[in-house]
Design an enzyme around this catalytic site. Structure first.
Site, PDB file in Angstrom:
ATOM      1  N   TYR A 134      35.229  47.901  50.490  1.00  0.00           N
ATOM      2  CA  TYR A 134      35.682  46.502  50.455  1.00  0.00           C
ATOM      3  C   TYR A 134      36.343  46.098  51.763  1.00  0.00           C
ATOM      4  CZ  TYR A 134      38.674  42.520  49.259  1.00  0.00           C
ATOM      5  OH  TYR A 134      39.320  41.312  49.255  1.00  0.00           O
TER       6      TYR A 134
HETATM    7  N1  LIG Z   1      42.903  38.723  44.321  1.00  0.00           N
HETATM    8  C1  LIG Z   1      43.322  39.295  45.415  1.00  0.00           C
HETATM    9  O1  LIG Z   1      44.295  40.048  45.396  1.00  0.00           O
HETATM   10  C2  LIG Z   1      42.641  39.006  46.726  1.00  0.00           C
HETATM   11  C3  LIG Z   1      43.292  39.421  47.889  1.00  0.00           C
HETATM   12  C4  LIG Z   1      42.689  39.179  49.109  1.00  0.00           C
HETATM   13  C5  LIG Z   1      41.470  38.547  49.168  1.00  0.00           C
HETATM   14  N2  LIG Z   1      40.850  38.159  48.025  1.00  0.00           N
HETATM   15  C6  LIG Z   1      39.529  37.499  48.159  1.00  0.00           C
HETATM   16  O2  LIG Z   1      39.552  36.252  47.499  1.00  0.00           O
HETATM   17  C7  LIG Z   1      38.234  35.905  47.092  1.00  0.00           C
HETATM   18  C8  LIG Z   1      38.258  35.496  45.638  1.00  0.00           C
HETATM   19  O3  LIG Z   1      38.704  36.595  44.863  1.00  0.00           O
HETATM   20  P1  LIG Z   1      39.479  36.439  43.473  1.00  0.00           P
HETATM   21  O4  LIG Z   1      40.681  37.275  43.553  1.00  0.00           O
HETATM   22  O5  LIG Z   1      39.591  35.019  43.108  1.00  0.00           O
HETATM   23  O6  LIG Z   1      38.438  37.205  42.531  1.00  0.00           O
HETATM   24  P2  LIG Z   1      37.790  36.820  41.116  1.00  0.00           P
HETATM   25  O7  LIG Z   1      38.836  36.260  40.217  1.00  0.00           O
HETATM   26  O8  LIG Z   1      37.051  38.029  40.711  1.00  0.00           O
HETATM   27  O9  LIG Z   1      36.764  35.649  41.486  1.00  0.00           O
HETATM   28  C9  LIG Z   1      35.662  35.900  42.315  1.00  0.00           C
HETATM   29  C10 LIG Z   1      34.724  34.718  42.271  1.00  0.00           C
HETATM   30  O10 LIG Z   1      33.601  35.010  43.149  1.00  0.00           O
HETATM   31  C11 LIG Z   1      32.415  34.797  42.410  1.00  0.00           C
HETATM   32  N3  LIG Z   1      31.258  35.545  42.894  1.00  0.00           N
HETATM   33  C12 LIG Z   1      31.081  36.883  42.961  1.00  0.00           C
HETATM   34  N4  LIG Z   1      29.848  37.153  43.435  1.00  0.00           N
HETATM   35  C13 LIG Z   1      29.252  35.967  43.677  1.00  0.00           C
HETATM   36  C14 LIG Z   1      27.975  35.569  44.152  1.00  0.00           C
HETATM   37  N5  LIG Z   1      27.033  36.473  44.480  1.00  0.00           N
HETATM   38  N6  LIG Z   1      27.704  34.242  44.292  1.00  0.00           N
HETATM   39  C15 LIG Z   1      28.612  33.329  43.959  1.00  0.00           C
HETATM   40  N7  LIG Z   1      29.830  33.633  43.474  1.00  0.00           N
HETATM   41  C16 LIG Z   1      30.139  34.929  43.328  1.00  0.00           C
HETATM   42  C17 LIG Z   1      32.780  35.161  41.004  1.00  0.00           C
HETATM   43  O11 LIG Z   1      31.811  34.666  40.106  1.00  0.00           O
HETATM   44  P3  LIG Z   1      31.474  35.440  38.728  1.00  0.00           P
HETATM   45  O12 LIG Z   1      32.506  34.989  37.760  1.00  0.00           O
HETATM   46  O13 LIG Z   1      30.089  34.957  38.399  1.00  0.00           O
HETATM   47  O14 LIG Z   1      31.547  36.910  39.000  1.00  0.00           O
HETATM   48  C18 LIG Z   1      34.130  34.482  40.899  1.00  0.00           C
HETATM   49  O15 LIG Z   1      33.977  33.099  40.688  1.00  0.00           O
HETATM   50  C19 LIG Z   1      37.360  37.127  47.388  1.00  0.00           C
HETATM   51  O16 LIG Z   1      36.654  36.922  48.592  1.00  0.00           O
HETATM   52  C20 LIG Z   1      38.378  38.244  47.534  1.00  0.00           C
HETATM   53  O17 LIG Z   1      37.903  39.268  48.355  1.00  0.00           O
HETATM   54  C21 LIG Z   1      41.408  38.370  46.806  1.00  0.00           C
END
Ligand SMILES: NC(=O)c1ccc[n+]([C@@H]2O[C@H](COP(=O)([O-])OP(=O)(O)OC[C@H]3O[C@@H](n4cnc5c(N)ncnc54)[C@H](OP(=O)(O)O)[C@@H]3O)[C@@H](O)[C@H]2O)c1
Length: 302
Positions: free
Chosen positions: A151
């Site tokens: 990741y």
């Molecule tokens: N949460 C953290 O601690 C954190 C920290 C740093 C960075 N981030 C980054 O923030 C971003 C969002 O993460 P989150 O924490 O909100 O995670 P999340 O709650 O798992 O949400 C991820 C979103 O991305 C979508 N997704 C995954 N694969 C996809 C694809 N092929 N096409 C379109 N949509 C897709 C998911 O859709 P589905 O529901 O269909 O799977 C979901 O809507 C990511 O880039 C992550 O790396 C998160």
């Protein structure tokens, strides 16, 4: 604040969903996209009376990406887009000795190639409006942690691509902004822990260490903040006249990054090893198990 037209990927959960609703309620025209049509339809009902529009978009599917760009072009009557928020992404946990090629490629397909495909497709819609691209990276795009290398490396890639693209787009009056969240309370962590289960089978090299992952997740959870914090940062990045190149949030993560930048790499390694409960140097020479028995290559006699 002038209202913007903004497209967000991965808006069906977590940061993306919260950001889409936040921006719509702030008066912006939001194209909230996701790959799951049912989740996208549900999202459409969440902000009545706002300019929230939904669209299916799977960032790993070239046809879906092209169709979404054409659809935005149609819906805006050719006026284009002010902001693209590349948010879709997921995290894969696992010891690098065991993460398969398919799993590693999967991470890159979504977090890196998906992000770039969407960016390329939407640049022609952004350019006429001197628009900007906001890439959701991570604190993990600056610092790699054990068992998160797959990741983390995708986010390192996002950082490099964004830094290069930002300069390439200067002549167009466009901008590229990195948003680097620390631990945010979303589904993300649960996905992490679920993923790790595969590496906890009895006898697996890092099974014992990874068994502690849930404890580590809990301590991370204490440091976590809600996704609204990132939604506000993305709003700032989207609307600032001169946005910063990167936004780290929350503040505690900014402090952590400052501290880590001052920490020599070997000391950092020590801290991460201790935090993960990994044995010290050379203390488990058989960690990976016996070497696979391979058939002896038949060496033709000289
Ligand atoms: N949460 C953290 O601690 C954190 C920290 C740093 C960075 N981030 C980054 O923030 C971003 C969002 O993460 P989150 O924490 O909100 O995670 P999340 O709650 O798992 O949400 C991820 C979103 O991305 C979508 N997704 C995954 N694969 C996809 C694809 N092929 N096409 C379109 N949509 C897709 C998911 O859709 P589905 O529901 O269909 O799977 C979901 O809507 C990511 O880039 C992550 O790396 C998160």
């Amino acid at each position: 604040v002038t209202t913007k037209s903004i497209l967000i990927t991965g808006a069906t959960a977590g940061i993306g969903r919260t950001t889409a609703l936040h921006l719509a309620r702030a008066g912006h025209r939001v194209f909230a996209t996701g790959r799951n049509p049912a989740a996208v339809a549900e999202l459409a009902t969440q902000a009545p009376g706002t300019k929230l529009e939904v669209m299916t978009l799977d960032v790993t599917d070239p046809a879906s990406v092209a169709e979404a760009a054409a659809e935005v072009h149609r819906r805006t009557g050719g006026a284009g887009l002010d902001v693209l928020v590349n948010n879709a992404g997921y995290g894969k946990v696992g010891p690098l000795a065991e993460v398969s090629d398919a799993e590693l490629r999967g991470q890159y397909e979504t977090n890196v190639f998906g992000l770039m495909a969407v960016t390329r497709a939407f640049l022609p819609l952004l350019a006429p409006r001197k628009g900007r691209v906001i890439n959701v990276s991570s604190v993990g795009g600056k610092v790699a942690m054990p068992f998160m290398g797959a990741y983390n490396s995708t986010k390192f890639a996002v950082e490099g691509l964004s830094d290069a693209l930002r300069v390439e787009l200067i002549p167009l009056g466009m901008d590229v902004v990195l948003v680097e969240p620390g631990p945010i309370r979303t589904r993300f962590e649960a996905t992490f822990v679920e993923e790790a289960a595969a590496y906890q089978r009895p006898g697996a090299p890092y099974a014992k260490v990874l068994a502690r992952l849930d404890d580590i997740r809990k301590s991370f959870d204490k440091l976590s903040v809600g996704p609204e914090v990132i939604a506000q940062v993305i709003e700032r990045a989207a609307t600032a006249r001169r946005p910063k190149a990167r936004y780290v949030a929350p503040l505690s993560s900014r402090l952590t990054l400052w501290m880590l930048a001052l920490t020599p790499t070997r000391l950092r390694d020590f801290i991460f090893r201790k935090a993960m409960g990994l044995p010290g140097r050379g203390q488990n020479p058989t960690l990976l198990g016996p070497a696979p028995t391979t058939p002896q290559p038949s060496v033709p006699a000289a």
